[in-house]
Motif scaffolding. Structure first.
Motif, short mmCIF file in Angstrom:
data_model
loop_
_atom_site.label_atom_id
_atom_site.label_comp_id
_atom_site.label_asym_id
_atom_site.label_seq_id
_atom_site.Cartn_x
_atom_site.Cartn_y
_atom_site.Cartn_z
N MET A 64 0.82 -1.21 0.00
CA MET A 64 0.00 0.00 0.00
C MET A 64 0.86 1.26 0.00
SD MET A 64 -3.12 0.93 -0.12
CE MET A 64 -3.92 2.54 -0.03
N LEU A 65 1.95 1.25 0.76
CA LEU A 65 2.87 2.39 0.75
C LEU A 65 3.48 2.58 -0.63
CD1 LEU A 65 4.71 2.01 4.18
CD2 LEU A 65 3.36 3.98 3.44
N HIS A 66 3.84 1.49 -1.27
CA HIS A 66 4.44 1.56 -2.60
C HIS A 66 3.49 2.20 -3.60
CE1 HIS A 66 6.89 0.35 -6.00
NE2 HIS A 66 5.86 -0.27 -6.53
N VAL A 67 2.24 1.79 -3.58
CA VAL A 67 1.26 2.32 -4.54
C VAL A 67 0.94 3.78 -4.22
CG1 VAL A 67 -1.10 2.08 -5.40
CG2 VAL A 67 0.29 0.05 -5.01
N ALA A 68 0.73 4.10 -2.93
CA ALA A 68 0.42 5.49 -2.56
C ALA A 68 1.56 6.42 -2.91
CB ALA A 68 0.09 5.55 -1.07
N THR A 69 2.79 5.97 -2.70
CA THR A 69 3.94 6.81 -3.02
C THR A 69 4.05 7.04 -4.51
OG1 THR A 69 5.13 6.05 -1.06
CG2 THR A 69 6.44 7.00 -2.85
N GLY A 70 3.91 5.96 -5.29
CA GLY A 70 4.10 6.09 -6.73
C GLY A 70 3.00 6.88 -7.40
N LEU A 71 1.74 6.62 -7.03
CA LEU A 71 0.62 7.25 -7.74
C LEU A 71 0.28 8.64 -7.22
CD1 LEU A 71 -1.93 4.33 -8.29
CD2 LEU A 71 -0.34 5.35 -9.92
N LEU A 72 0.58 8.95 -5.97
CA LEU A 72 0.19 10.24 -5.40
C LEU A 72 1.38 11.13 -5.09
CD1 LEU A 72 -2.62 8.98 -2.99
CD2 LEU A 72 -2.85 9.86 -5.31
N ALA A 73 2.36 10.60 -4.35
CA ALA A 73 3.51 11.43 -4.00
C ALA A 73 4.36 11.75 -5.23
CB ALA A 73 4.36 10.72 -2.94
N GLY A 74 4.48 10.81 -6.17
CA GLY A 74 5.28 11.05 -7.37
C GLY A 74 4.79 12.23 -8.20
N PRO A 75 3.51 12.24 -8.64
CA PRO A 75 3.02 13.41 -9.39
C PRO A 75 3.07 14.71 -8.59
CG PRO A 75 1.58 11.53 -9.70
CD PRO A 75 2.56 11.15 -8.62
N LEU A 76 2.83 14.61 -7.27
CA LEU A 76 2.90 15.82 -6.45
C LEU A 76 4.31 16.39 -6.43
CD1 LEU A 76 1.55 17.78 -4.51
CD2 LEU A 76 1.94 16.14 -2.66
N ALA A 77 5.31 15.54 -6.29
CA ALA A 77 6.70 16.01 -6.32
C ALA A 77 7.05 16.56 -7.70
CB ALA A 77 7.64 14.86 -5.96
N LEU A 78 6.53 15.96 -8.75
CA LEU A 78 6.79 16.42 -10.11
C LEU A 78 6.25 17.84 -10.31
CD1 LEU A 78 8.00 15.25 -12.76
CD2 LEU A 78 5.68 14.58 -13.38
N ALA A 79 4.99 18.07 -9.90
CA ALA A 79 4.38 19.39 -10.07
C ALA A 79 5.05 20.43 -9.17
CB ALA A 79 2.89 19.30 -9.77
N ALA A 80 5.32 20.06 -7.90
CA ALA A 80 5.94 21.02 -7.00
C ALA A 80 7.36 21.37 -7.44
CB ALA A 80 5.96 20.44 -5.57
N GLY A 81 8.11 20.39 -7.93
CA GLY A 81 9.45 20.68 -8.44
C GLY A 81 9.42 21.60 -9.63
N CYS A 82 8.42 21.41 -10.49
CA CYS A 82 8.29 22.29 -11.65
C CYS A 82 8.01 23.73 -11.22
CB CYS A 82 7.19 21.77 -12.56
SG CYS A 82 6.96 22.71 -14.08
N TRP A 83 7.13 23.90 -10.25
CA TRP A 83 6.83 25.26 -9.77
C TRP A 83 8.04 25.88 -9.08
CZ3 TRP A 83 2.93 28.41 -10.79
CH2 TRP A 83 2.77 29.55 -10.01
N GLN A 84 8.75 25.06 -8.31
CA GLN A 84 9.97 25.57 -7.65
C GLN A 84 11.02 25.96 -8.67
OE1 GLN A 84 10.49 25.99 -4.41
NE2 GLN A 84 12.71 26.12 -4.17
N GLY A 85 11.12 25.20 -9.77
CA GLY A 85 12.12 25.50 -10.78
C GLY A 85 11.89 26.82 -11.48
N GLY A 86 10.64 27.26 -11.59
CA GLY A 86 10.36 28.54 -12.24
C GLY A 86 10.28 29.71 -11.30
N ARG A 87 10.67 29.51 -10.03
CA ARG A 87 10.54 30.56 -9.02
C ARG A 87 11.38 31.78 -9.36
NH1 ARG A 87 13.43 29.48 -3.44
NH2 ARG A 87 15.11 29.54 -4.98
N ASP A 88 12.67 31.58 -9.66
CA ASP A 88 13.56 32.72 -9.90
C ASP A 88 13.17 33.49 -11.15
OD1 ASP A 88 15.26 32.34 -7.63
OD2 ASP A 88 16.13 30.62 -8.66
N ARG A 89 12.67 32.79 -12.16
CA ARG A 89 12.26 33.51 -13.36
C ARG A 89 11.01 34.35 -13.09
NH1 ARG A 89 11.32 29.49 -16.08
NH2 ARG A 89 9.06 29.47 -15.94
#
Length: 441
Positions: A64-89
């Protein structure tokens, strides 16, 4: 001439405070800490909603941890990293950041640290909380920390990749769209058929009596970390040194080649004889569960005790109730319902319902097409229901209405104990797929 001596400055107690490094400063700023908290809460809330299903077994908790991490935490980290990457611009400080006397790669690694490390920290903390919550209730087996570590590395890699995308693409909606695309891609990959699904961080496998091959966790880390490092080097290195990005790419490709050679269905999982070994009580008929369900054995024995008291010594009664992969069944073995599916934190909350299910399994024959036909088919079906209700009444709001079978139930209850045992032996000897063979009470 008078000489004036200037006293030295007073010494402060202790050592001088050292200024925090650039990485620590970046880790405290921006969206990174909030991303870690969001990942932690997302995984914990998801796990909490399904706690009765996973809290009694290490295998279920890990899966259950494996599925929750992959399906939920993974996309969340992807989107948050993208927003963080455009912060300085977005803030207009990109030129100021690039004027820092550091190499472009070093500046990139410092900036990426919050996008990668905070989501991974949230995953690790959520894993620790859930494993601690499982520990009081689990019996056999163990968690698989190497797989959970591989999940944390995969989430960090997704955060780093999203950060680079955010620095490259100037559209403000890139972050949410990237998260949605990542969710769809990870979901499709997790539930697809074929060995390629084991490349993703969310492939599900019900491994109640299995264990992963020892190399799968490290190889999965090499696969995801190699891809992330390839992207970082290709973006952060100067053009003349960009061929160095081929080194982690080669590592990632080699790891993927090893994973793709796994069987499509079993993947990295192999049977574990220590988990599947039978543990039996001393009753008659005997009840045998696997080492994974050792804590459930007393519960199942107590639930089936009324039925076993009636079956003891009856011709054709089960010799063993078995629940697990014990190989070819021996004469007299009868399969048990899945106790773990009805259990909550290592206990059976409804022993009466489990007893009723066991009786139904006892009298369920594997019929072929064309069986259960003829003028006595309906009567045989009603008698079957009557026998089940007589031995283990169906709890209220469960199963079919026993009203039609009530006359047969009353006849069975009115018989003497010897007559009941005689009828039960004749019913066990009959083939319920052939209605004409079913004895009438």
């Amino acid at each position: 001439m008078t000489t004036t001596l200037t006293p030295p400055p007073p010494r402060t107690a202790g050592r001088a405070t050292r200024a925090p490094g650039a990485v620590l400063i970046e880790l405290r700023r921006g969206l990174g800490p909030w991303t870690g908290v969001a990942v932690l809460l997302t995984v914990l809330v998801t796990m909490y909603g399904k706690a009765p299903g996973w809290q009694g077994r290490w295998a279920d908790a890990t899966n259950m941890l494996h599925v929750a991490t992959g399906l939920l935490a993974g996309p969340l980290a992807l989107a948050a990293g993208c927003w963080q990457g455009g912060r300085d611009r977005r803030r207009g400080t990109l030129d100021l950041w690039e004027s820092v006397p550091r190499s472009p790669l070093r500046r990139l690694l410092v900036a990426v640290a919050p996008s990668a490390l905070w989501p991974a920290a949230g995953v690790v903390l959520a894993d620790a909380v859930c494993l601690l919550a499982t520990w009081p209730y689990a019996s056999g087996g163990r968690p698989f920390p190497e797989l959970l570590a591989a999940d944390a590395v995969a989430v960090a890699a997704l955060g780093a990749f999203g950060h680079v995308v955010g620095r490259t693409v100037r559209w403000r909606l890139t972050a949410p769209l990237l998260g949605i695309v990542g969710y769809v891609a990870l979901g499709v990959g997790a539930y697809s058929q074929g060995p390629a699904r084991w490349l993703g961080p969310a492939a599900e496998h019900q491994f109640l009596w299995d264990r992963p091959v020892w190399w799968f966790g490290p190889v999965s880390m090499a696969w995801t970390a190699g891809l992330a490092l390839t992207v970082l080097l290709a973006y952060g290195l100067r053009r003349a040194r960009r061929p160095l990005a081929l080194v982690p790419l080669a590592v990632a490709v080699a790891a993927a080649a090893v994973i793709l050679r796994l069987p499509a269905d079993e993947g990295p999982w192999r049977p574990d004889p220590a988990l599947a070994r039978p543990l039996c009580d001393d009753g008659t008929p005997q009840i045998c569960l696997t080492a994974v369900d050792e804590r459930l054995l007393p519960e199942v024995s107590a639930a089936l005790a009324p039925l076993n008291a009636r079956l003891k010594g009856v011709p054709g009664a089960p010799v063993r109730w078995v629940g697990g992969p014990f190989g070819p069944p021996r004469p007299g073995d009868v399969e048990l319902p899945n106790a773990a599916a009805d259990a909550v934190r290592g206990r059976l909350p409804r022993p009466d319902l489990y007893l009723n299910s066991a009786v139904s399994w006892l009298f369920s024959d594997t019929c072929r097409p064309g069986d259960n036909t003829g003028p006595n088919a309906e009567r045989a079906s009603i008698i079957n229901l009557a026998v089940i209700e007589w031995l283990a009444p169906t709890p209220e709001d469960y199963g079919p209405d026993p009203t039609a079978a009530q006359p047969y139930i009353d006849r069975l209850r009115a018989k003497s104990p010897a007559a009941q045992r005689d009828y039960l032996g004749r019913y066990l000897a009959a083939n319920t797929c052939h209605p004409d063979e079913v004895p009438v009470p």
